[in-house]
Design a protein around this motif. Structure first.
Motif, PDB file in Angstrom:
ATOM      1  N   ILE A   1       0.840  -1.197   0.000  1.00  0.00           N
ATOM      2  CA  ILE A   1       0.000   0.000   0.000  1.00  0.00           C
ATOM      3  C   ILE A   1       0.880   1.254   0.000  1.00  0.00           C
ATOM      4  O   ILE A   1       0.642   2.206  -0.756  1.00  0.00           O
ATOM      5  N   GLU A   2       1.911   1.256   0.840  1.00  0.00           N
ATOM      6  CA  GLU A   2       2.828   2.401   0.911  1.00  0.00           C
ATOM      7  C   GLU A   2       3.527   2.627  -0.421  1.00  0.00           C
ATOM      8  O   GLU A   2       3.826   3.770  -0.796  1.00  0.00           O
ATOM      9  N   LEU A   3       3.804   1.556  -1.149  1.00  0.00           N
ATOM     10  CA  LEU A   3       4.432   1.682  -2.469  1.00  0.00           C
ATOM     11  C   LEU A   3       3.580   2.557  -3.381  1.00  0.00           C
ATOM     12  O   LEU A   3       4.091   3.429  -4.093  1.00  0.00           O
ATOM     13  N   THR A   4       2.286   2.345  -3.369  1.00  0.00           N
ATOM     14  CA  THR A   4       1.404   3.133  -4.236  1.00  0.00           C
ATOM     15  C   THR A   4       1.351   4.587  -3.789  1.00  0.00           C
ATOM     16  O   THR A   4       1.295   5.493  -4.626  1.00  0.00           O
ATOM     17  N   GLU A   5       1.374   4.815  -2.489  1.00  0.00           N
ATOM     18  CA  GLU A   5       1.275   6.183  -1.986  1.00  0.00           C
ATOM     19  C   GLU A   5       2.566   6.963  -2.209  1.00  0.00           C
ATOM     20  O   GLU A   5       2.536   8.147  -2.559  1.00  0.00           O
TER      21      GLU A   5
END
Length: 227
Positions: A58-62
């Protein structure tokens, strides 16, 4: 509301969270290979810290600000739901609606999109998807038969196509596009043999292929330009 109901019905699979996360990582484009959140997710997955592995995806996308496919978010929703990570599950569901609103088009699985502005987008595709496309193209072009005949072979799909160069069981693939003034040969980006996979082309081998393409152009009266 309809989209919410759709994702709710379609999100569940028989895969475990471990399998879901591993599959998502396997299908990420190479542009993320050195990103810290992907490295974190891989490390957490190896340690069976599945919640942290999911959080890292999820952090990768953000952190990148890139847009990911509906399937990416549906699979993360499924994994989060199975691990009772309700906050993360709801966040993943919301991203499908956000992508649809921001892009106005679907992102295919194994691909991601970087939005430059309202009319310009950078698309990234995973190596697994590229390999799948290459195998389908090779089958369509009867590459198995081409491999029996050393030399240059030309395959056209209309406005684009490939030159296949065969030499003693090795295969190089050079893409071209048809432009107003002739064929643009995407030569400089061809650094490896297609068969054996990823075997580097030497400078002399590239010069030999370039010479063969030039001979073909002269023989067939085709105007060409190397990138």
């Amino acid at each position: 509301m309809k989209l919410f109901n759709f994702t709710q019905k379609k999100q569940s699979t028989d895969k475990t969270p471990n399998q879901i996360i591993k599959n998502l990582i396997d299908y990420l484009p190479a542009v993320y290979n050195n990103h810290r959140q992907l490295k974190n997710s891989n490390d957490f997955l190896q340690q069976n810290e599945l919640g942290l592995a999911l959080d890292s995806l999820i952090e990768l996308t953000e952190e990148t600000g890139h847009y990911f496919s509906d399937k990416y978010w549906l699979d993360l929703t499924d994994a989060a739901d199975k691990m009772e990570m309700n906050k993360e599950r709801d966040f993943c569901r919301q991203q499908i609606r956000k992508t649809e609103k921001d892009l106005k088009f679907k992102v295919s699985f194994g691909s991601t999109v970087e939005k430059i502005d309202d009319t310009h987008f950078q698309h990234y595709t995973s190596e697994k998807i590229k390999d799948k496309w290459a195998n389908e193209r090779r089958e369509k072009d009867n590459v198995d038969q081409i491999m029996n005949n050393d030399g240059l072979h030309f395959k056209s799909y209309g406005r684009n196509g490939f030159f296949y160069f065969v030499d003693k069981g090795r295969l190089a693939e050079i893409e071209y596009e048809l432009e107003v003034n002739g064929l643009i040969i995407w030569f400089n980006s061809t650094d490896n043999w297609g068969v054996p996979d990823k075997l580097p082309l030497t400078t002399n081998e590239k010069m030999t292929i370039k010479t063969e393409i030039e001979k073909w152009a002269e023989r067939t009266k085709n105007a060409i330009d190397f990138d």
